[in-house]
Design a protein around this motif. Structure first.
Motif, PDB file in Angstrom:
ATOM      1  N   MET A 191       0.826  -1.204   0.000  1.00 32.63           N
ATOM      2  CA  MET A 191       0.000   0.000   0.000  1.00 32.63           C
ATOM      3  C   MET A 191       0.866   1.263   0.000  1.00 32.63           C
ATOM      4  SD  MET A 191      -3.326  -0.846   2.401  1.00 32.63           S
ATOM      5  CE  MET A 191      -2.358  -1.156   3.877  1.00 32.63           C
ATOM      6  N   ARG A 204       2.082   1.917  -3.407  1.00 32.74           N
ATOM      7  CA  ARG A 204       1.029   2.333  -4.331  1.00 32.74           C
ATOM      8  C   ARG A 204       0.539   3.753  -4.048  1.00 32.74           C
ATOM      9  NH1 ARG A 204      -2.355  -0.252  -7.865  1.00 32.74           N
ATOM     10  NH2 ARG A 204      -4.417   0.668  -8.186  1.00 32.74           N
ATOM     11  N   TRP A 205       0.345   4.094  -2.762  1.00 31.25           N
ATOM     12  CA  TRP A 205      -0.251   5.381  -2.411  1.00 31.25           C
ATOM     13  C   TRP A 205       0.672   6.296  -1.611  1.00 31.25           C
ATOM     14  CZ3 TRP A 205      -3.883   1.133  -1.087  1.00 31.25           C
ATOM     15  CH2 TRP A 205      -4.783   0.884  -2.122  1.00 31.25           C
ATOM     16  N   GLY A 206       1.838   5.816  -1.220  1.00 28.49           N
ATOM     17  CA  GLY A 206       2.747   6.622  -0.419  1.00 28.49           C
ATOM     18  C   GLY A 206       2.538   6.388   1.072  1.00 28.49           C
ATOM     19  N   THR A 207       3.580   6.588   1.847  1.00 26.47           N
ATOM     20  CA  THR A 207       3.509   6.282   3.280  1.00 26.47           C
ATOM     21  C   THR A 207       2.546   7.201   4.027  1.00 26.47           C
ATOM     22  OG1 THR A 207       5.407   7.712   3.775  1.00 26.47           O
ATOM     23  CG2 THR A 207       5.877   5.406   3.261  1.00 26.47           C
ATOM     24  N   ALA A 231      -0.365   8.545   3.109  1.00 24.19           N
ATOM     25  CA  ALA A 231      -1.754   8.107   2.991  1.00 24.19           C
ATOM     26  C   ALA A 231      -2.012   6.865   3.842  1.00 24.19           C
ATOM     27  CB  ALA A 231      -2.094   7.817   1.528  1.00 24.19           C
ATOM     28  N   VAL A 232      -1.049   5.939   3.864  1.00 19.47           N
ATOM     29  CA  VAL A 232      -1.228   4.710   4.636  1.00 19.47           C
ATOM     30  C   VAL A 232      -1.202   5.003   6.132  1.00 19.47           C
ATOM     31  CG1 VAL A 232      -0.369   2.373   5.042  1.00 19.47           C
ATOM     32  CG2 VAL A 232      -0.217   3.365   2.762  1.00 19.47           C
ATOM     33  N   PRO A 276       5.008   7.969  -4.268  1.00 21.99           N
ATOM     34  CA  PRO A 276       5.179   6.512  -4.155  1.00 21.99           C
ATOM     35  C   PRO A 276       6.090   5.962  -5.230  1.00 21.99           C
ATOM     36  CG  PRO A 276       3.016   7.051  -5.041  1.00 21.99           C
ATOM     37  CD  PRO A 276       3.628   8.346  -4.596  1.00 21.99           C
ATOM     38  N   PRO A 287       5.935   2.893  -7.303  1.00 20.23           N
ATOM     39  CA  PRO A 287       5.156   1.702  -7.662  1.00 20.23           C
ATOM     40  C   PRO A 287       5.964   0.592  -8.312  1.00 20.23           C
ATOM     41  CG  PRO A 287       4.717   3.517  -9.176  1.00 20.23           C
ATOM     42  CD  PRO A 287       5.536   4.083  -8.066  1.00 20.23           C
TER      43      PRO A 287
END
Length: 390
Positions: free
Chosen positions: A78, A81-84, A86-87, A200, A202
């Motif tokens: 994750m 895919r979305w960057g740290t 956002a997670v 991110p 990917p």
């Protein structure tokens, strides 16, 4: 985006924004530790409300650990895919929600489902916040990881104390835990905009079966976490058997470990700057061995407590150094490297307590923990891997 591009982007981050990002992710570490501390204080109440015996409670705790370990690889994917950032935000909010559920549900099946969800959200958050912290550290260009873990340790102490206060004030029915969870979610939302955002990666590897450097880092993390996990469950028993103190006094042994660890983590970044990661790692391993041996050999409470404090001082910066190295492994994103190493490392928390119990059943708790002290020597002997990836 390559790791070099990431590094260049980080270097261009404004100093004011970088400082805000540092304190924001530090707050996330603090909140995570506080949430775990509040849960620890509520464990007996959850057991009583659900009407479960210690055997079922053991399986409940195992479910939490299993949820964390199984979700850690997902966190690396994750983050890629979305960057740290956002997670961290998503997992932080889920952590608050699931902790509230865990401490307010009474039915057996819902309780176990909540336990797994709580463990999973904590596992994802753990990897993501460490990955985001490593990005902040890279942007600052100086060691910072130990201070982040210091905030986690401080949060654990605050959370445990806060949980005790809430229970003593009559909010042990789950309402106090709900208030804490709402506060955690609110603070996560406040920190969200100030967390460092890095594009991110990917195309980088986000999780792999541990091998090579990742395997060695994971095994060293496993050994350090094994010592921590063993002390959580067995330190009080060791003190009551060896020093003949009562249970209330024996609890201060683990407190000595926790306070010493929190204090040394706040000093850890300066120690790494002054002496280098290799020396800190070697000293940490040797100190873990010496402290655990002192704790198990002594029959005097104060000497044993001093041994636990020495373990806390010595182990304080081992995991931060391992995680920092994992986030910088070539060919992997920060989240991916951390997910790979942390998944193996956290298995130590899961495996050590029952293994120590099994050995103690055939010998005694002092012998079992004495055998575990060899972990410190193994860590010291293999400390150079941290320098190679520093």
């Amino acid at each position: 985006m390559s790791r070099l591009d990431d590094a260049n982007a980080l270097e261009r981050a404004p100093a004011t924004g970088l400082n805000a990002a540092r304190w924001s992710v530090s707050t996330i570490f603090l909140l995570n530790g506080a949430g775990i501390g509040v849960w620890a204080a509520h464990v007996p109440l959850v057991q009583a409300r659900a009407g479960i015996d210690t055997g079922v409670l053991g399986f409940l705790l195992l479910t939490i650990a299993g949820g964390a370990i199984s979700a850690m690889p997902l966190s690396g994917w994750m983050a890629g895919r979305w960057g740290t950032r956002a997670v961290v935000i998503g997992a932080g909010l889920l952590f608050a929600l699931t902790s509230a559920l865990l401490m307010n549900l009474g039915g057996l099946v819902p309780l176990f489902l909540a336990a797994y969800a709580f463990g999973a959200s904590n596992g994802v958050l753990d990897v993501a916040m460490n990955a985001n912290a490593s990005e902040v550290e890279a942007a600052r260009g100086i060691p910072t990881m130990s201070s982040f873990h210091g905030f986690y340790s401080l949060g654990g102490l605050i959370g445990a104390a806060l949980g005790g206060v809430l229970i003593g004030a009559g909010f042990g029915d789950g309402s106090g835990a709900l208030m804490v969870s709402v506060a955690i979610a609110a603070v996560v939302a406040v920190c969200a905009r100030r967390l460092l955002a890095v594009a991110p990666a990917p195309h980088a590897s986000h999780f792999a079966l541990p091998r090579g450097p990742a395997l060695f880092l994971g095994l060293l993390g496993l050994l350090c976490f094994a010592v921590e996990g063993a002390l959580v469950d067995w330190s009080a028993l060791l003190l009551t058997e060896r020093t003949r103190v009562d249970a209330a006094t024996a609890a201060f042994g683990y407190s000595a470990f926790s306070v010493a660890m929190a204090a040394c983590r706040f000093a850890g970044d300066r120690l790494v700057l002054r002496f280098g990661a290799l020396r800190v790692m070697v000293t940490g391993g040797v100190g873990m061995f010496a402290g655990l041996m002192l704790a198990v050999v002594s029959t005097h409470f104060l000497l044993s407590a001093l041994g636990f404090a020495l373990i806390g001082l010595s182990a304080a910066n081992v995991v931060p150094l391992i995680f920092a190295a994992a986030a910088r492994m070539p060919g992997m994103s920060a989240g991916g490297g951390l997910a790979t190493v942390a998944t193996l490392g956290y298995a130590g928390l899961l495996m050590a307590p029952p293994l120590i119990g099994s050995i103690a059943a055939h010998t005694n708790i002092a012998v079992a923990l004495g055998i575990l002290s060899v972990s410190g020597i193994v860590i010291a002997a293999n400390a150079r891997i941290v320098k190679r990836h520093g």
